[in-house]
Design a protein around this motif. Structure first.
Motif, PDB file in Angstrom:
ATOM      1  N   PRO A 244      -2.433  -1.946   3.237  1.00  0.00           N
ATOM      2  CA  PRO A 244      -2.268  -2.466   1.874  1.00  0.00           C
ATOM      3  C   PRO A 244      -3.610  -2.472   1.148  1.00  0.00           C
ATOM      4  CG  PRO A 244      -1.194  -3.897   3.483  1.00  0.00           C
ATOM      5  CD  PRO A 244      -2.024  -2.927   4.261  1.00  0.00           C
ATOM      6  N   GLY A 245      -3.584  -2.028  -0.094  1.00  0.00           N
ATOM      7  CA  GLY A 245      -4.806  -1.992  -0.883  1.00  0.00           C
ATOM      8  C   GLY A 245      -5.483  -0.645  -0.938  1.00  0.00           C
ATOM      9  N   LEU A 246      -5.073   0.282  -0.093  1.00  0.00           N
ATOM     10  CA  LEU A 246      -5.605   1.654  -0.142  1.00  0.00           C
ATOM     11  C   LEU A 246      -4.548   2.578  -0.720  1.00  0.00           C
ATOM     12  CD1 LEU A 246      -7.415   2.341   3.270  1.00  0.00           C
ATOM     13  CD2 LEU A 246      -8.461   1.768   1.069  1.00  0.00           C
ATOM     14  N   ARG A 247      -4.872   3.266  -1.786  1.00  0.00           N
ATOM     15  CA  ARG A 247      -4.005   4.346  -2.246  1.00  0.00           C
ATOM     16  C   ARG A 247      -4.324   5.595  -1.436  1.00  0.00           C
ATOM     17  NH1 ARG A 247      -3.975   1.603  -7.136  1.00  0.00           N
ATOM     18  NH2 ARG A 247      -1.994   1.724  -8.262  1.00  0.00           N
ATOM     19  N   VAL A 248      -3.289   6.350  -1.108  1.00  0.00           N
ATOM     20  CA  VAL A 248      -3.462   7.620  -0.400  1.00  0.00           C
ATOM     21  C   VAL A 248      -2.792   8.702  -1.233  1.00  0.00           C
ATOM     22  CG1 VAL A 248      -3.013   8.907   1.711  1.00  0.00           C
ATOM     23  CG2 VAL A 248      -3.504   6.458   1.833  1.00  0.00           C
ATOM     24  N   VAL A 249      -3.573   9.677  -1.671  1.00  0.00           N
ATOM     25  CA  VAL A 249      -3.103  10.703  -2.605  1.00  0.00           C
ATOM     26  C   VAL A 249      -3.378  12.076  -2.012  1.00  0.00           C
ATOM     27  CG1 VAL A 249      -3.360  11.663  -4.939  1.00  0.00           C
ATOM     28  CG2 VAL A 249      -3.530   9.179  -4.571  1.00  0.00           C
ATOM     29  N   ILE A 250      -2.380  12.965  -2.093  1.00  0.00           N
ATOM     30  CA  ILE A 250      -2.511  14.317  -1.549  1.00  0.00           C
ATOM     31  C   ILE A 250      -1.994  15.325  -2.578  1.00  0.00           C
ATOM     32  CG2 ILE A 250      -1.830  15.887   0.293  1.00  0.00           C
ATOM     33  CD1 ILE A 250      -1.450  13.503   2.118  1.00  0.00           C
ATOM     34  N   PRO A 251      -2.860  16.193  -3.109  1.00  0.00           N
ATOM     35  CA  PRO A 251      -2.387  17.222  -4.043  1.00  0.00           C
ATOM     36  C   PRO A 251      -1.800  18.411  -3.297  1.00  0.00           C
ATOM     37  CG  PRO A 251      -4.743  17.446  -3.733  1.00  0.00           C
ATOM     38  CD  PRO A 251      -4.317  16.268  -2.891  1.00  0.00           C
ATOM     39  N   SER A 252      -0.945  19.150  -3.969  1.00  0.00           N
ATOM     40  CA  SER A 252      -0.332  20.327  -3.343  1.00  0.00           C
ATOM     41  C   SER A 252      -0.479  21.587  -4.188  1.00  0.00           C
ATOM     42  CB  SER A 252       1.155  20.069  -3.081  1.00  0.00           C
ATOM     43  OG  SER A 252       1.849  19.878  -4.298  1.00  0.00           O
ATOM     44  N   SER A 253      -1.223  21.507  -5.282  1.00  0.00           N
ATOM     45  CA  SER A 253      -1.424  22.666  -6.150  1.00  0.00           C
ATOM     46  C   SER A 253      -2.707  22.446  -6.943  1.00  0.00           C
ATOM     47  CB  SER A 253      -0.247  22.838  -7.118  1.00  0.00           C
ATOM     48  OG  SER A 253      -0.291  21.831  -8.122  1.00  0.00           O
TER      49      SER A 253
ATOM     50  N   GLU B 193      -2.573  10.848   7.836  1.00  0.00           N
ATOM     51  CA  GLU B 193      -2.376  10.135   6.579  1.00  0.00           C
ATOM     52  C   GLU B 193      -1.570   8.857   6.742  1.00  0.00           C
ATOM     53  OE1 GLU B 193       0.711  13.598   6.429  1.00  0.00           O
ATOM     54  OE2 GLU B 193      -1.290  13.217   7.252  1.00  0.00           O
ATOM     55  N   ALA B 194      -0.657   8.828   7.738  1.00  0.00           N
ATOM     56  CA  ALA B 194       0.165   7.635   7.942  1.00  0.00           C
ATOM     57  C   ALA B 194      -0.685   6.436   8.351  1.00  0.00           C
ATOM     58  CB  ALA B 194       1.233   7.904   9.002  1.00  0.00           C
ATOM     59  N   LEU B 195      -1.749   6.686   9.101  1.00  0.00           N
ATOM     60  CA  LEU B 195      -2.641   5.603   9.505  1.00  0.00           C
ATOM     61  C   LEU B 195      -3.246   4.933   8.280  1.00  0.00           C
ATOM     62  CD1 LEU B 195      -5.293   5.898  12.336  1.00  0.00           C
ATOM     63  CD2 LEU B 195      -5.907   4.914  10.140  1.00  0.00           C
ATOM     64  N   LEU B 196      -3.696   5.735   7.332  1.00  0.00           N
ATOM     65  CA  LEU B 196      -4.333   5.203   6.120  1.00  0.00           C
ATOM     66  C   LEU B 196      -3.306   4.604   5.164  1.00  0.00           C
ATOM     67  CD1 LEU B 196      -6.740   8.213   5.687  1.00  0.00           C
ATOM     68  CD2 LEU B 196      -7.438   5.891   6.288  1.00  0.00           C
ATOM     69  N   ALA B 197      -2.128   5.226   5.081  1.00  0.00           N
ATOM     70  CA  ALA B 197      -1.103   4.734   4.160  1.00  0.00           C
ATOM     71  C   ALA B 197      -0.521   3.406   4.621  1.00  0.00           C
ATOM     72  CB  ALA B 197       0.014   5.775   4.017  1.00  0.00           C
ATOM     73  N   HIS B 198      -0.783   3.009   5.844  1.00  0.00           N
ATOM     74  CA  HIS B 198      -0.287   1.736   6.369  1.00  0.00           C
ATOM     75  C   HIS B 198      -1.122   0.544   5.882  1.00  0.00           C
ATOM     76  CE1 HIS B 198       1.965  -0.773   9.117  1.00  0.00           C
ATOM     77  NE2 HIS B 198       0.862  -1.251   9.651  1.00  0.00           N
TER      78      HIS B 198
ATOM     79  N   ASP C  59      -9.103   0.748  -8.121  1.00  0.00           N
ATOM     80  CA  ASP C  59      -8.944   0.397  -6.714  1.00  0.00           C
ATOM     81  C   ASP C  59      -9.287   1.602  -5.838  1.00  0.00           C
ATOM     82  OD1 ASP C  59      -7.944  -2.366  -6.848  1.00  0.00           O
ATOM     83  OD2 ASP C  59      -6.262  -1.470  -7.924  1.00  0.00           O
ATOM     84  N   PRO C  60      -9.545   1.384  -4.553  1.00  0.00           N
ATOM     85  CA  PRO C  60      -9.951   2.495  -3.686  1.00  0.00           C
ATOM     86  C   PRO C  60      -8.830   3.496  -3.458  1.00  0.00           C
ATOM     87  CG  PRO C  60      -9.629   0.488  -2.410  1.00  0.00           C
ATOM     88  CD  PRO C  60      -9.557   0.094  -3.845  1.00  0.00           C
ATOM     89  N   VAL C  61      -9.206   4.767  -3.470  1.00  0.00           N
ATOM     90  CA  VAL C  61      -8.247   5.858  -3.274  1.00  0.00           C
ATOM     91  C   VAL C  61      -8.770   6.785  -2.180  1.00  0.00           C
ATOM     92  CG1 VAL C  61      -7.048   7.812  -4.320  1.00  0.00           C
ATOM     93  CG2 VAL C  61      -7.544   5.780  -5.701  1.00  0.00           C
TER      94      VAL C  61
ATOM     95  N   ASN D 127       0.818   6.149  -0.636  1.00  0.00           N
ATOM     96  CA  ASN D 127       0.783   4.688  -0.689  1.00  0.00           C
ATOM     97  C   ASN D 127       0.217   4.291  -2.043  1.00  0.00           C
ATOM     98  OD1 ASN D 127       1.107   2.024   0.266  1.00  0.00           O
ATOM     99  ND2 ASN D 127      -1.047   1.914   0.837  1.00  0.00           N
ATOM    100  N   PRO D 128       1.040   3.630  -2.882  1.00  0.00           N
ATOM    101  CA  PRO D 128       2.445   3.295  -2.663  1.00  0.00           C
ATOM    102  C   PRO D 128       3.352   4.492  -2.963  1.00  0.00           C
ATOM    103  CG  PRO D 128       1.730   2.477  -4.796  1.00  0.00           C
ATOM    104  CD  PRO D 128       0.514   3.061  -4.146  1.00  0.00           C
TER     105      PRO D 128
END
Length: 330
Positions: A143-152, A136-141, A168-170, A243-244
């Motif tokens: 700019p312009g890409l949101r990175v979202v991870i649910p936990s429930s 995930e860190a590769l993608l979160a680096h 915007d792209p997620v 990200n962000p």
């Protein structure tokens, strides 16, 4: 509106169905997502319900899936594409990094790219090589890409709806280790949860535990044991959007507790834990009573199933890090 106890995987399916029903411009695509319902059955029944023009089986071609998603989304189609495993996402990076993330900037706002790229990620299911990555860190680096991870299940439903409605792209990463781990009441009300926001899952006074994805389960379990056995009250924060990052919530919590431990499954070196730790040191150094600690995976390729539990952080690892942080005297 229905209110059922469902798994995280079922919550993903529920959110996708709600999005398809509410917006005729939403289209799903991916390998085997239609007739087969996806490798984990996240899209089970959706093609039969909404038809082959809206739930589309693609060839085994991640580059094509990403490129087609970018093209369609710039023309107003809200594309939700599935990559079967995060380890297969690399052929799609050209389109994600060079085009999807830059589209709004490149066209000075004339075009946006309202696409979602879903991918199961993480270890813990005895999978073969390329099926257990946490990059995930590769993608979160980017700019312009949101990175979202649910936990429930609740956050999977609400955050996926928010991602689909975002202009915007997620990148929506689903922790497959907890796909079917537990059930929670989820109301199919169509309400999204906010992106770019951390969720405080447990209030505490002594130390802040910061995590995301599947590791939230071990983090909460560690917090419970620490309260019961040692009277240490942990504040637990689910970062959720990587990200962000919602640094304001993290800073406020660590200012209150004075200590923090950051937990993630990805390797130690270059992980998002390092970014969070650096920000906290920059912003709240004088409030810290101990250096931030990280509990992470090892700096190695995820091992095969016989050894993956040696790689994954566990509850005891978190408890040890918390106690060492609490005992720090400078």
């Amino acid at each position: 509106m229905n209110n059922h106890a469902i798994t995280l995987l079922e919550a993903v399916n529920l959110a996708l169905a709600r999005a398809l029903e509410d917006d005729s411009d939403v289209v799903l695509m991916g390998e085997d997502i239609g007739a087969n319902g996806g490798v984990f059955r996240a899209t089970d029944g959706l093609q039969a319900r909404f038809g082959e023009r809206r739930v589309i089986d693609t060839p085994l071609a991640e580059t094509m899936i990403a490129g087609l998603s970018v093209g369609l989304s710039t023309q107003g189609i809200r594309t939700v594409a599935e990559i079967q495993f995060m380890g297969f996402i690399f052929p799609a990076l050209e389109h994600l990094i060079a085009h999807a993330a830059r589209m709004r900037n490149r066209t000075r706002g004339r075009l946006s790219c309202p696409m979602v790229l879903r991918a199961p990620f993480g270890g813990g299911i005895h999978a073969p090589e390329h099926h257990s990555e946490s990059t995930e860190a590769l993608l979160a680096h980017i700019p312009g890409l949101r990175v979202v991870i649910p936990s429930s299940p609740v956050r999977a439903y609400g955050l996926l709806l928010a991602a689909i409605r975002c202009d915007d792209p997620v990148i929506f990463l689903e922790p497959k280790r907890i796909y079917r781990a537990s059930k929670t009441l989820v109301e199919d009300d169509g309400n999204a949860l906010p992106l770019d926001t951390c969720f405080t899952l447990r209030e505490g006074r002594d130390i802040t535990l910061i995590s995301w994805g599947a590791m939230i389960q071990e983090t909460l379990a560690a917090a419970h044991r620490l309260e019961q056995e040692d009277d240490i009250l942990c504040e637990v924060i689910d970062v959720a959007t990587l990200n962000p990052i919602d640094h304001a919530t993290l800073i406020a919590s660590v200012k209150k507790t004075g200590r923090c431990v950051i937990i993630h499954e990805a390797p130690h070196h270059g992980g998002l834990g390092a970014e969070i730790s650096a920000t906290l040191c920059e912003q709240v150094l004088t409030s810290l009573q101990a250096p931030p600690r990280r509990v992470t995976g090892d700096d190695t390729i995820m091992p095969y199933y016989r050894n993956e539990q040696l790689y994954l952080p566990d509850v005891d690892d978190i408890i040890m890090a918390v106690k060492e942080t609490m005992e720090y005297s400078g």
